[in-house]
Motif scaffolding. Sequence first.
Motif, PDB file in Angstrom:
ATOM      1  N   SER A 114     -46.479 -58.373  39.608  1.00  0.00           N
ATOM      2  CA  SER A 114     -47.330 -57.331  40.359  1.00  0.00           C
ATOM      3  C   SER A 114     -48.387 -58.277  41.287  1.00  0.00           C
ATOM      4  O   SER A 114     -48.567 -57.614  42.204  1.00  0.00           O
ATOM      5  CB  SER A 114     -47.954 -56.442  39.362  1.00  0.00           C
ATOM      6  OG  SER A 114     -47.249 -55.836  38.606  1.00  0.00           O
ATOM      7  N   LEU A 115     -48.984 -59.076  40.649  1.00  0.00           N
ATOM      8  CA  LEU A 115     -49.894 -60.137  41.471  1.00  0.00           C
ATOM      9  C   LEU A 115     -49.098 -60.676  42.742  1.00  0.00           C
ATOM     10  O   LEU A 115     -49.745 -60.486  43.946  1.00  0.00           O
ATOM     11  CB  LEU A 115     -50.287 -61.176  40.521  1.00  0.00           C
ATOM     12  CG  LEU A 115     -51.306 -62.097  41.226  1.00  0.00           C
ATOM     13  CD1 LEU A 115     -52.374 -61.401  41.605  1.00  0.00           C
ATOM     14  CD2 LEU A 115     -51.469 -63.330  40.165  1.00  0.00           C
ATOM     15  N   LEU A 116     -47.897 -61.143  42.621  1.00  0.00           N
ATOM     16  CA  LEU A 116     -47.178 -61.905  43.889  1.00  0.00           C
ATOM     17  C   LEU A 116     -47.045 -60.678  45.010  1.00  0.00           C
ATOM     18  O   LEU A 116     -47.208 -60.937  46.170  1.00  0.00           O
ATOM     19  CB  LEU A 116     -46.070 -62.303  43.378  1.00  0.00           C
ATOM     20  CG  LEU A 116     -46.049 -63.700  42.758  1.00  0.00           C
ATOM     21  CD1 LEU A 116     -44.565 -63.996  42.126  1.00  0.00           C
ATOM     22  CD2 LEU A 116     -46.537 -64.828  43.543  1.00  0.00           C
ATOM     23  N   LYS A 117     -46.812 -59.454  44.405  1.00  0.00           N
ATOM     24  CA  LYS A 117     -46.799 -58.206  45.503  1.00  0.00           C
ATOM     25  C   LYS A 117     -47.641 -57.896  46.322  1.00  0.00           C
ATOM     26  O   LYS A 117     -47.780 -57.892  47.448  1.00  0.00           O
ATOM     27  CB  LYS A 117     -46.292 -57.090  44.832  1.00  0.00           C
ATOM     28  CG  LYS A 117     -44.772 -57.081  44.380  1.00  0.00           C
ATOM     29  CD  LYS A 117     -44.075 -55.686  43.554  1.00  0.00           C
ATOM     30  CE  LYS A 117     -42.717 -55.883  43.170  1.00  0.00           C
ATOM     31  NZ  LYS A 117     -42.563 -54.570  42.236  1.00  0.00           N
ATOM     32  N   LYS A 118     -48.888 -58.023  45.617  1.00  0.00           N
ATOM     33  CA  LYS A 118     -50.340 -57.784  46.109  1.00  0.00           C
ATOM     34  C   LYS A 118     -50.545 -59.000  46.898  1.00  0.00           C
ATOM     35  O   LYS A 118     -51.054 -58.803  48.127  1.00  0.00           O
ATOM     36  CB  LYS A 118     -51.386 -57.389  45.122  1.00  0.00           C
ATOM     37  CG  LYS A 118     -51.061 -56.261  44.188  1.00  0.00           C
ATOM     38  CD  LYS A 118     -52.269 -56.059  43.189  1.00  0.00           C
ATOM     39  CE  LYS A 118     -52.075 -54.702  42.311  1.00  0.00           C
ATOM     40  NZ  LYS A 118     -52.267 -53.568  43.189  1.00  0.00           N
ATOM     41  N   ILE A 119     -50.293 -60.292  46.681  1.00  0.00           N
ATOM     42  CA  ILE A 119     -50.816 -61.360  47.481  1.00  0.00           C
ATOM     43  C   ILE A 119     -49.995 -61.492  48.506  1.00  0.00           C
ATOM     44  O   ILE A 119     -50.682 -61.584  49.959  1.00  0.00           O
ATOM     45  CB  ILE A 119     -50.814 -62.708  46.510  1.00  0.00           C
ATOM     46  CG1 ILE A 119     -51.599 -62.733  45.511  1.00  0.00           C
ATOM     47  CG2 ILE A 119     -50.622 -63.845  47.516  1.00  0.00           C
ATOM     48  CD1 ILE A 119     -51.520 -64.132  44.761  1.00  0.00           C
ATOM     49  N   HIS A 120     -48.650 -61.267  48.549  1.00  0.00           N
ATOM     50  CA  HIS A 120     -47.994 -61.213  50.026  1.00  0.00           C
ATOM     51  C   HIS A 120     -48.038 -60.085  50.711  1.00  0.00           C
ATOM     52  O   HIS A 120     -47.829 -60.099  51.849  1.00  0.00           O
ATOM     53  CB  HIS A 120     -46.534 -61.504  49.377  1.00  0.00           C
ATOM     54  CG  HIS A 120     -46.039 -62.824  48.949  1.00  0.00           C
ATOM     55  ND1 HIS A 120     -45.376 -63.185  47.665  1.00  0.00           N
ATOM     56  CD2 HIS A 120     -46.516 -64.042  49.237  1.00  0.00           C
ATOM     57  CE1 HIS A 120     -45.435 -64.327  47.505  1.00  0.00           C
ATOM     58  NE2 HIS A 120     -46.055 -64.785  48.552  1.00  0.00           N
ATOM     59  N   ARG A 121     -48.490 -58.938  50.116  1.00  0.00           N
ATOM     60  CA  ARG A 121     -48.782 -57.830  51.010  1.00  0.00           C
ATOM     61  C   ARG A 121     -50.017 -58.066  51.716  1.00  0.00           C
ATOM     62  O   ARG A 121     -50.081 -57.773  53.034  1.00  0.00           O
ATOM     63  CB  ARG A 121     -49.108 -56.527  50.105  1.00  0.00           C
ATOM     64  CG  ARG A 121     -49.040 -55.336  51.063  1.00  0.00           C
ATOM     65  CD  ARG A 121     -49.339 -54.105  49.917  1.00  0.00           C
ATOM     66  NE  ARG A 121     -48.158 -53.974  49.152  1.00  0.00           N
ATOM     67  CZ  ARG A 121     -48.519 -54.067  47.737  1.00  0.00           C
ATOM     68  NH1 ARG A 121     -49.725 -53.949  47.210  1.00  0.00           N
ATOM     69  NH2 ARG A 121     -47.505 -53.920  47.016  1.00  0.00           N
ATOM     70  N   GLN A 122     -50.915 -58.848  51.391  1.00  0.00           N
ATOM     71  CA  GLN A 122     -52.311 -59.225  51.982  1.00  0.00           C
ATOM     72  C   GLN A 122     -52.161 -60.402  52.834  1.00  0.00           C
ATOM     73  O   GLN A 122     -52.508 -60.592  53.897  1.00  0.00           O
ATOM     74  CB  GLN A 122     -53.372 -59.415  50.874  1.00  0.00           C
ATOM     75  CG  GLN A 122     -54.721 -59.591  51.473  1.00  0.00           C
ATOM     76  CD  GLN A 122     -55.262 -58.551  52.270  1.00  0.00           C
ATOM     77  OE1 GLN A 122     -54.807 -57.400  51.955  1.00  0.00           O
ATOM     78  NE2 GLN A 122     -56.324 -58.644  52.867  1.00  0.00           N
ATOM     79  N   TYR A 123     -51.360 -61.480  52.384  1.00  0.00           N
ATOM     80  CA  TYR A 123     -51.192 -62.791  53.015  1.00  0.00           C
ATOM     81  C   TYR A 123     -49.645 -63.042  52.953  1.00  0.00           C
ATOM     82  O   TYR A 123     -48.983 -63.808  52.069  1.00  0.00           O
ATOM     83  CB  TYR A 123     -51.981 -63.695  52.343  1.00  0.00           C
ATOM     84  CG  TYR A 123     -53.389 -63.480  52.213  1.00  0.00           C
ATOM     85  CD1 TYR A 123     -54.170 -63.555  53.264  1.00  0.00           C
ATOM     86  CD2 TYR A 123     -54.027 -63.097  50.860  1.00  0.00           C
ATOM     87  CE1 TYR A 123     -55.773 -63.654  53.182  1.00  0.00           C
ATOM     88  CE2 TYR A 123     -55.444 -62.637  50.880  1.00  0.00           C
ATOM     89  CZ  TYR A 123     -56.008 -62.892  51.815  1.00  0.00           C
ATOM     90  OH  TYR A 123     -57.624 -62.614  51.645  1.00  0.00           O
ATOM     91  N   PRO A 124     -48.895 -62.615  53.981  1.00  0.00           N
ATOM     92  CA  PRO A 124     -47.476 -62.474  53.691  1.00  0.00           C
ATOM     93  C   PRO A 124     -46.880 -63.825  53.641  1.00  0.00           C
ATOM     94  O   PRO A 124     -45.754 -64.220  53.125  1.00  0.00           O
ATOM     95  CB  PRO A 124     -47.101 -61.849  55.112  1.00  0.00           C
ATOM     96  CG  PRO A 124     -48.130 -61.085  55.566  1.00  0.00           C
ATOM     97  CD  PRO A 124     -49.336 -61.651  55.187  1.00  0.00           C
TER      98      PRO A 124
END
Length: 325
Positions: A114-124
Amino acid sequence: MKKSITRLDLNLLITLQLIVQERSVSKAAKKLNVTPSTVSKSLNKLRDWFDDPLFVKTPNGLVLTPVIQSMEQELSDWLQMSSQILEKRSDVSAKGMRFNLMIESPLILVILNSLLKKIHRQYPEAKVKTNSWDYDSLDAIIRGEADIGFTGRESHPQSKESLDLLPYFIDFEVLFSDLPQVFLHKDHPALNEEWNLETYLKYPHIGIVWENSEKWALDNVLDEIGQQRNVALTMSSFEQSLHMAAQPSHDMLTTAPDYCRHYVANLYPDLVCLPIPLEKEYQEKLLIPFTMIWHKRNGHNAKIRWLIETFRALYVELDDELNKN
């Protein structure tokens, strides 16, 4: 005569920080991917500029002189702020954002996807590095090598891991408090007995090394009432202890944070979860405040502030998952 900062190659400060960290020229050279001779030449330039030997060679490694001791924290702060300045560049923010996270295991496995999804959504195009929280993770945050930590502390008044003992320059926020639980195999003989303290202590335990110690608040509480565990096996992490507890070939049990129920439900369906059979006054001393930890110098750093908000959101998701189980 006061020396001008323009006479100092600021790149040398990076080398200086690594020597301070490693207490070794050769180890610093290895991290910089250069020869020890190159680092030695840089160190000579630094000694000349500061007019001080900076380090004294001993059989146990390099020892800091009072001059370098006096600026150790400022040096770490300066390098951290330099990195933050570089992150202001739009291309770095968009393409070169790096996250260095220290998260207790197995919590890291519970929330990482879940954390990786949020990070890559904000910083691809962000790069993410994770490490399990251990006894030197706090030092990594202090040195600026880690952005933020997420780990359990302890509530027992005698604990060395109390939030009250964190350095003054460390900021933190408690997200939730967790009461450890007992995990044992569904065929464990204890399940055929009355679940009480006598039964709990009757069987061998699987312990872990937590914060470089084999004892934790549970052992302090048991000492108070004149009891102790029979720790037959000591392992290095909660997931290792849970893996062994899930094996049917022995009568050992283990104790782990309550959030592990989510991890256990997915990987070890044969494990049963029971409360630690202690009176309420003692259970309160076992509460684990799960805490975000960061350096005060990062209090206004946009990336750290974003991480704090993201961890808050992840806790809500984790809490919902735990309530479903």
